[in-house]
Design a protein around this motif. Sequence first.
Motif, short mmCIF file in Angstrom:
data_model
loop_
_atom_site.label_atom_id
_atom_site.label_comp_id
_atom_site.label_asym_id
_atom_site.label_seq_id
_atom_site.Cartn_x
_atom_site.Cartn_y
_atom_site.Cartn_z
N ALA A 1 -13.55 2.27 -10.97
CA ALA A 1 -14.73 2.96 -10.45
C ALA A 1 -15.25 4.00 -11.43
O ALA A 1 -16.47 4.08 -11.68
N THR A 2 -14.37 4.80 -12.00
CA THR A 2 -14.82 5.88 -12.88
C THR A 2 -15.23 5.36 -14.27
O THR A 2 -16.20 5.86 -14.86
N ILE A 3 -14.50 4.37 -14.77
CA ILE A 3 -14.90 3.77 -16.06
C ILE A 3 -16.26 3.09 -15.90
O ILE A 3 -17.12 3.16 -16.77
N GLY A 4 -16.45 2.43 -14.74
CA GLY A 4 -17.75 1.81 -14.45
C GLY A 4 -18.86 2.83 -14.42
O GLY A 4 -20.00 2.57 -14.88
N ALA A 5 -18.57 4.02 -13.83
CA ALA A 5 -19.58 5.08 -13.79
C ALA A 5 -19.98 5.49 -15.20
O ALA A 5 -21.18 5.72 -15.49
N PHE A 6 -19.00 5.59 -16.10
CA PHE A 6 -19.32 5.91 -17.50
C PHE A 6 -20.15 4.79 -18.13
O PHE A 6 -21.07 5.04 -18.91
N ALA A 7 -19.82 3.54 -17.78
CA ALA A 7 -20.51 2.39 -18.37
C ALA A 7 -21.99 2.37 -18.03
O ALA A 7 -22.82 1.90 -18.83
N ILE A 8 -22.35 2.88 -16.85
CA ILE A 8 -23.77 2.88 -16.46
C ILE A 8 -24.43 4.24 -16.68
O ILE A 8 -25.54 4.49 -16.20
N GLY A 9 -23.71 5.14 -17.41
CA GLY A 9 -24.30 6.42 -17.78
C GLY A 9 -24.15 7.53 -16.78
O GLY A 9 -24.72 8.61 -16.98
N GLU A 10 -23.39 7.31 -15.70
CA GLU A 10 -23.19 8.36 -14.69
C GLU A 10 -21.94 9.18 -15.06
O GLU A 10 -20.95 9.22 -14.34
N TYR A 11 -22.06 9.88 -16.22
CA TYR A 11 -20.90 10.61 -16.71
C TYR A 11 -20.43 11.72 -15.76
O TYR A 11 -19.22 11.83 -15.49
N PRO A 12 -21.34 12.58 -15.27
CA PRO A 12 -20.88 13.66 -14.39
C PRO A 12 -20.14 13.14 -13.15
O PRO A 12 -19.12 13.69 -12.76
N GLU A 13 -20.68 12.06 -12.56
CA GLU A 13 -20.04 11.54 -11.36
C GLU A 13 -18.70 10.88 -11.67
O GLU A 13 -17.76 10.95 -10.89
N GLY A 14 -18.61 10.24 -12.81
CA GLY A 14 -17.35 9.61 -13.22
C GLY A 14 -16.23 10.64 -13.32
O GLY A 14 -15.12 10.44 -12.82
N VAL A 15 -16.55 11.79 -13.98
CA VAL A 15 -15.56 12.86 -14.11
C VAL A 15 -15.28 13.49 -12.75
O VAL A 15 -14.12 13.77 -12.38
N ALA A 16 -16.35 13.75 -11.96
CA ALA A 16 -16.20 14.43 -10.68
C ALA A 16 -15.35 13.61 -9.71
O ALA A 16 -14.51 14.17 -8.99
N VAL A 17 -15.58 12.30 -9.68
CA VAL A 17 -14.79 11.45 -8.78
C VAL A 17 -13.30 11.53 -9.14
O VAL A 17 -12.44 11.67 -8.26
N MET A 18 -13.00 11.46 -10.44
CA MET A 18 -11.59 11.54 -10.86
C MET A 18 -11.01 12.92 -10.54
O MET A 18 -9.85 13.04 -10.11
N LEU A 19 -11.82 13.98 -10.75
CA LEU A 19 -11.36 15.33 -10.47
C LEU A 19 -11.04 15.51 -8.98
O LEU A 19 -9.96 15.99 -8.61
N PHE A 20 -11.97 15.11 -8.13
CA PHE A 20 -11.75 15.28 -6.71
C PHE A 20 -10.66 14.33 -6.17
O PHE A 20 -9.98 14.64 -5.20
N TYR A 21 -10.53 13.20 -6.83
CA TYR A 21 -9.43 12.30 -6.46
C TYR A 21 -8.09 12.98 -6.72
O TYR A 21 -7.19 12.97 -5.87
N GLN A 22 -7.96 13.61 -7.90
CA GLN A 22 -6.71 14.29 -8.26
C GLN A 22 -6.46 15.49 -7.33
O GLN A 22 -5.32 15.71 -6.89
N ILE A 23 -7.51 16.23 -7.03
CA ILE A 23 -7.35 17.37 -6.12
C ILE A 23 -6.96 16.88 -4.73
O ILE A 23 -6.07 17.42 -4.08
N GLY A 24 -7.63 15.81 -4.29
CA GLY A 24 -7.31 15.24 -2.97
C GLY A 24 -5.89 14.72 -2.89
O GLY A 24 -5.20 14.90 -1.88
N GLU A 25 -5.45 14.06 -3.98
CA GLU A 25 -4.07 13.57 -4.03
C GLU A 25 -3.08 14.73 -3.94
O GLU A 25 -2.03 14.62 -3.29
#
Length: 790
Positions: free
Chosen positions: A237-261
């Motif tokens: 999901a996050t690599i795909g976000a980078f692939a389509i240029g959604e860099y902020p969301e790619g990082v944010a999703v991984m960040l909140f995933y780690q915080i949520g975990e």
Amino acid sequence: MEKVIHKEYILEGICCGNCAAKIEKSIKALHGIVSADLDFITQTLCISFKIDADTTSIMGQIREIIKCNDANVVIREKMQLAEGKKEIYLQGLCCTVCAGKIESRIKKLNGVKYVSVDTISQKMTIETDNEHQLPGILRQASEIIQEVEPDIQISYTTDPLKNDNKKCCQKVFLKKSFLAAGTILYVINMSLQFTQAVSFSVFLISYLLIGGEVILRALRNISKGHIFDENFLMAIATIGAFAIGEYPEGVAVMLFYQIGEGFQRLAVSRSKKNIASLMNLRPDFVNLKINNSIQKVSPEEVAVGDSILVKPGERIPMDGRITNGISSLDLSALTGESLPRDVKSGDEVMSGAINKSGLLTVEVSKEFGESTVSKILSLVENASSKKAPTENFITTFARYYTPVVTVAAVVLAIIPPLIWAGESFNIWLYRALAFLVVSCPCALVISVPLTFFGGIGGASRNGVLVKGSNYLEGLNHIDTIIMDKTGTVTKGVFSVHSIIAQNGFSEQDILYYASCAEKYSNHPIAESIIRAFGKTIDTAQIVAHEDIAGYGVKASIDGKTVYLGNSKLMKMYAIPYRPVYDVTGITIYLAVDKKFAGSILIKDEIKPDSRKTIQGLKTLGVRKTVMLTGDTKASGEAIAKEIGMDAVYTELLPQQKVEIFEVLEKERQGNGKIVFVGDGVNDAPVLARADIGIAMGAMGSDAAIEAADIVLMTDEPFKIVSAIRIAKRTQAIVWQNIIFAVVIKIVLLIFAAVGMATMWEAVFGDVGVTVLAVLNAMRAVRTGSMMEMQ
């Protein structure tokens, strides 16, 4: 029945329910395995091997399976040490010279067969010639250790390195540092205006710092053939976000995933601690009386026959008998009893009870490993290895669910742009990526077993020990409850109910002559008469004594001939008597010099809550209640009618109870469960045959604990009603979590598919729902306390 070898292993570091399910499935498929249960909450793997299996080879395969799924998990066997052998953990031991001194001095102790001190694992293994010598040797060994190295902390139960491992601490610190650095870079990049190239570089660095571990785990799992897990889903999901240029969301999703975990792990850890605190019965020390001094020692260092001192406010550390002192005990943590119980010298006491007032001296009757506390802790610790059908269903569901939604995400990304002209591939790819993030089934895989674990802990708090979540869930589907009479419905203790005096004799006269006549008998009825008399019997007055089998007793007392027995004895000697008709008791007739003196009615009293129990069972939906007894037809039917039983079978021999059970088993409706409730000793065969066997107040009976599926800590049958209520509440919380998680995920999956949900909502659908479900599951821990208030 196939012979098997049972072994238990601790999987340190496993915290993913999905991984646990995959590991369990793979192990079950191995040749030579009869059964395997992996509980990720207690990190315990229970395996049954075929008797002729090559366990060494199988364990090699199991280690590979675990490594493939999670390389960070460390597997170690839960050692079943031989008698006379003990492992002791020495936290803080790092000096090899000190270790050598300790080992050398302990080897010289009388009775020590073998000793080994390992500075790497900070563990000492000690073996004695005689298991009964072990407590004393451990006491001496502890003194030697403290003398050589006073800063060492000794633990007899858990490995202190488990929580204080330097490697683990360094790894956690490194992970937190990377997460903090990545977050700071992300915030700076979002706050300041950089060129596109610089901005991309900063986003990429922060992404790797925050999610590098997730990416590596996903790649490692893919290389082992294990694709569909949360690491894979988040990575794609996050690599795909980078692939389509959604860099902020790619990082944010991984960040909140780690915080949520992190929050998820914290919630699970808190839940475990709450459950553990319910059963926080294990004493830290024992006040051992040695000559005229008191010494604080570990419970393992105390032997049978030793005297210990229990001060007011302290928990009784060992089972034993009071030799001095008067007090009241708080048994709420053991039995759920709200009122304190008064005790005095001569009374037996259970470990785990709290001494409320007086100073008590207790003579130890069982070693700590055989004590009530140890049995309770063992039952609760191992209960989660027997999974409920709902748990197994969720595990199977998750196995198929994740691949299906992953394929659906691929279809969602590719098909719409091909079908509808003008549709942007990037838009549908973004929707598919959000779809993937939502799909992780962690909320179900974690919260369901955690709820059952909490329910078992809550039941333990209420004095109901359940051996497995399968039995807890089974209490929701009872069709028929079969109860033994003596010790279950009745107290199992005979007592004098009434005395009818005739022909000038007083009640005290009747008790006197009857007590003297029964002085040499150990029959429960004789004991009840002597107990009712309550005075010392002068045996010099008993000149002659004759037992007449099947009739009674003839004795010469104070120069008079006394006849004590049933109506047949009166008829044998042609003594005119007044018969008493009471089907609920046993009538004993007394004559002195062939003159009828009166009768004594002996009863086995019905427990005060027996009738309330039957009413409560019917209210909770139990279709049929049945009583089994060896009593006469008239007596059994009278008791059954008094407490409201649907049916009763009387005049039964022990082996006939199994035959009756088989008849009732054929009469059950649908898939309803048949429950048998007994005292756990004579009823062991039926307890073992029943769908759920419940032993009454039988913590002192090894046979009961072995045969029964549920053990009640007290002799109150109403605990059965409490157990069913706890089971129903636990089941309700399980289904709340299932429905909540499934509904939220379905809604978000639909929203993601139609473009109404971004990755932010998707992260909530994964981690947020899991955290909420786990918090809800923690309510099951309080179930026992709520039942106490009802």
